[in-house]
Design an enzyme around this catalytic site. Sequence first.
Site, PDB file in Angstrom:
ATOM      1  N   TYR A   8       0.818  -1.206   0.000  1.00 13.46           N
ATOM      2  CA  TYR A   8       0.000   0.000   0.000  1.00 13.46           C
ATOM      3  C   TYR A   8       0.853   1.257   0.000  1.00 13.46           C
ATOM      4  O   TYR A   8       1.987   1.265   0.480  1.00 13.46           O
ATOM      5  CB  TYR A   8      -0.894   0.030   1.242  1.00 13.46           C
ATOM      6  N   HIS A  23      -6.354   1.289  -1.050  1.00 10.48           N
ATOM      7  CA  HIS A  23      -6.115   0.491  -2.254  1.00 10.48           C
ATOM      8  C   HIS A  23      -4.629   0.197  -2.369  1.00 10.48           C
ATOM      9  O   HIS A  23      -3.805   1.105  -2.331  1.00 10.48           O
ATOM     10  CB  HIS A  23      -6.589   1.245  -3.502  1.00 10.48           C
ATOM     11  N   LYS A  79      -3.421  -3.328 -10.167  1.00  8.36           N
ATOM     12  CA  LYS A  79      -2.165  -3.305  -9.424  1.00  8.36           C
ATOM     13  C   LYS A  79      -1.015  -3.633 -10.370  1.00  8.36           C
ATOM     14  O   LYS A  79      -1.226  -4.184 -11.448  1.00  8.36           O
ATOM     15  CB  LYS A  79      -2.193  -4.322  -8.276  1.00  8.36           C
TER      16      LYS A  79
END
Length: 348
Positions: free
Chosen positions: A288, A295, A326
């Site tokens: 993170y 998110h 991601k």
Amino acid sequence: MMQGVLSGGKVIVAGSEAESLVKGHGRKRGRLELEEAAGLLETDKIEIKDEEGKEMSPDEFLKRALAISPEFGLRYIVYNDLKERGYVVQPGGVDFWLYPRGVKPGEKPARYFIRILSESDTISLKELVELLILARNMRKAPIIAVVDEESDITYYEVKDAKFEKREARKEELKIKVKASLFGDRVVLWDADLADTLYRTYFYGNLTKEKRLLLSFLEAAFLMRKGMLEMEVAPQLSTLNSQPFERFIEYASAIETDFRAKYAVYADLMEKGQMVKTGFKFGSHFRVYKAMQLKHSLYLVHVLSEEHVFPLPELSRAVRLAHGVRKRMIFAFAVAEGIRYVDVGRMKL
């Protein structure tokens, strides 16, 4: 129409016709690579004869090209795809140089170099690092083009991972908290300290009874930082006399790759990242930004430096990360510390 002769694995265009080559073809004046010649032949921009003077059809030329170079098939599939997308492509670099759309070679340098692989190939972490070193030396960005069994192409970018700096850490706890083994994890019993570690430092999972359950990785990191002391359980009493090493030995007996994972976990934490398990995403960690958990930006998977990817394995990991917005990062130990390689899908 241009006239060419297939000779020595190249197509030679002689005389004044060599000057009329379409831009983006014939890096060496008057000499076309097989892919360039095939592209021109199939678009009726050149006639090609063999060394005996017999004109060849596109099919005949493709068969001859495959006999000359077994890699021609994959190379031509990728070459054609990039040309159809409007790019200027030239053989060279690793497999091809890729120029921005509308740029004539010589006006501006190539932006990328292309490495071509088949779905059935493999690629090692060391090869990915070699591509990055080559890219840095050539001041280019590497692209891996993977041709699957249906002749569709997926493009991947490869780069060194860059972690954003997070805000300064809150002051570390000044006291050492005590914890106990709880099966394959660690439990912190003190409700107030458990709440502080969970809400302020984002460690572990807080139960409704205000007990903090820590992973072995979190517990080891807190021990190394001097913030946690493990009670000596029977499972630990026969191991190393040093508390930290004793705990590492115990955790390694349960998780065979614990030392490798801990090295990466500790490195990321020291770099100011917030690190949690990536199990739900098929990776070791999710990472993170800063001190917030809204998110995660990265999935990080720990491998050995010797790891070799079957390409479906690489594709699966990158696709999953891409699907949940991601970046997919592969981490491994090298002599200088931990290296991170970022692999992502690329839309050309």
